[in-house]
Design a protein around this motif. Structure first.
Motif, PDB file in Angstrom:
ATOM      1  N   GLY A   1       4.479  16.650 -63.144  1.00  0.00           N
ATOM      2  CA  GLY A   1       3.325  17.540 -64.098  1.00  0.00           C
ATOM      3  C   GLY A   1       3.867  16.861 -65.077  1.00  0.00           C
ATOM      4  N   ASN A   2       5.318  16.405 -65.427  1.00  0.00           N
ATOM      5  CA  ASN A   2       5.948  15.853 -66.871  1.00  0.00           C
ATOM      6  C   ASN A   2       5.702  13.949 -66.520  1.00  0.00           C
ATOM      7  N   ILE A   3       5.233  13.053 -67.583  1.00  0.00           N
ATOM      8  CA  ILE A   3       4.389  12.020 -67.684  1.00  0.00           C
ATOM      9  C   ILE A   3       5.780  11.491 -69.037  1.00  0.00           C
TER      10      ILE A   3
ATOM     11  N   CYS B   1       8.658  12.181 -75.377  1.00  0.00           N
ATOM     12  CA  CYS B   1       8.354  13.345 -73.818  1.00  0.00           C
ATOM     13  C   CYS B   1       9.671  14.628 -73.412  1.00  0.00           C
ATOM     14  N   THR B   2      10.418  13.884 -74.072  1.00  0.00           N
ATOM     15  CA  THR B   2      11.393  14.801 -73.552  1.00  0.00           C
ATOM     16  C   THR B   2      11.440  16.342 -74.076  1.00  0.00           C
ATOM     17  N   PRO B   3      11.203  16.754 -74.914  1.00  0.00           N
ATOM     18  CA  PRO B   3      11.587  18.313 -74.451  1.00  0.00           C
ATOM     19  C   PRO B   3      10.682  19.375 -73.963  1.00  0.00           C
ATOM     20  N   GLY B   4       8.991  18.296 -74.035  1.00  0.00           N
ATOM     21  CA  GLY B   4       8.636  18.876 -72.453  1.00  0.00           C
ATOM     22  C   GLY B   4       9.142  18.909 -70.828  1.00  0.00           C
ATOM     23  N   GLN B   5      10.014  17.554 -70.821  1.00  0.00           N
ATOM     24  CA  GLN B   5      11.002  17.640 -69.862  1.00  0.00           C
ATOM     25  C   GLN B   5      11.905  18.381 -69.781  1.00  0.00           C
ATOM     26  N   ILE B   6      12.133  18.461 -70.828  1.00  0.00           N
ATOM     27  CA  ILE B   6      13.865  18.962 -71.092  1.00  0.00           C
ATOM     28  C   ILE B   6      13.032  20.416 -70.264  1.00  0.00           C
TER      29      ILE B   6
ATOM     30  N   GLY C   1      -3.404  18.592 -70.644  1.00  0.00           N
ATOM     31  CA  GLY C   1      -3.288  19.832 -69.659  1.00  0.00           C
ATOM     32  C   GLY C   1      -2.066  18.198 -68.924  1.00  0.00           C
ATOM     33  N   ALA C   2      -3.010  17.200 -68.621  1.00  0.00           N
ATOM     34  CA  ALA C   2      -1.904  16.683 -68.167  1.00  0.00           C
ATOM     35  C   ALA C   2      -0.992  15.477 -68.185  1.00  0.00           C
ATOM     36  N   CYS C   3       0.287  15.403 -69.268  1.00  0.00           N
ATOM     37  CA  CYS C   3       1.564  15.018 -69.608  1.00  0.00           C
ATOM     38  C   CYS C   3       2.142  16.204 -69.791  1.00  0.00           C
ATOM     39  N   GLY C   4       2.027  17.063 -69.702  1.00  0.00           N
ATOM     40  CA  GLY C   4       3.362  17.776 -70.088  1.00  0.00           C
ATOM     41  C   GLY C   4       3.840  17.670 -70.903  1.00  0.00           C
TER      42      GLY C   4
END
Ligand code: FES
Ligand code: FES
Length: 172
Positions: A150-152, A121-126, A62-65
């Protein structure tokens, strides 16, 4: 195999069986019927049972997004969510963003602004950015920074990510 004996030694009990549960997940507009261990996370259900590998496993705590998906339009870190609790909810992953093969405006903006390096990380960032704009909270650079915190991104693509989000907001 000393370590196995040691692992059993404290209780001497056989490991408890965890029951399987039946769950129907509505993902990107399609229903999927699964029979899974009750402990399976939404992230593992998506990746390992449905083959939707867009959402990534980064920290698994739950820490990186990296595992962010949308549930009823809201952001959820799927590594902390039990799949069985999401029956009947509308789940959207990055695979479900495009329409008729056309990328979502946020995906297009990320590409235009080169808002990634390794892309992990890109899918989570998007997904997070899509929800942020829908929430009407992307009103300033500071807001975007705060609500995307929340998105590292270990590659440090933050300035380009924020530029992509600002672009989508400006496009309306
Ligand atoms: Fe879920 Fe990092 S993998 S928050
Ligand atoms: Fe590599 Fe974000 S692009 S972690």
């Amino acid at each position: 195999m000393k370590h196995v004996e040691a692992a059993r030694a404290p209780t001497g009990r056989a490991p408890r069986e965890v029951p399987e549960v039946e769950v129907t997940l509505l993902v990107n507009g399609s229903e999927h019927h699964l029979q899974i261990d009750a402990r399976v996370t939404l992230l593992d259900a998506l990746r390992d049972h449905l083959g939707l590998t867009g959402a990534k496993k980064g920290c698994d705590q739950g820490a990186c997004g990296a595992c962010t998906v949308l549930v009823d339009g809201k952001r959820v870190v799927s590594c902390l969510a039990l799949a069985a609790q999401y029956e009947g909810r509308e789940i959207t992953t990055v695979e479900g963003l495009s329409t008729n093969g056309e990328p979502h405006p946020m995906q297009a903006a990320f590409a235009r602004h080169d808002a990634f390096q390794c892309g992990y990380c890109t899918p989570g960032q998007i997904m997070s950015a899509v929800a942020l704009v829908a929430e009407g909270r992307a009103n300033s650079e500071e807001d975007i920074r705060e609500f995307m915190s929340g998105n590292i991104c270990r590659c440090g693509a933050y300035p380009n990510i924020r530029a992509a989000i600002r672009d989508v907001v400006a496009e309306g």
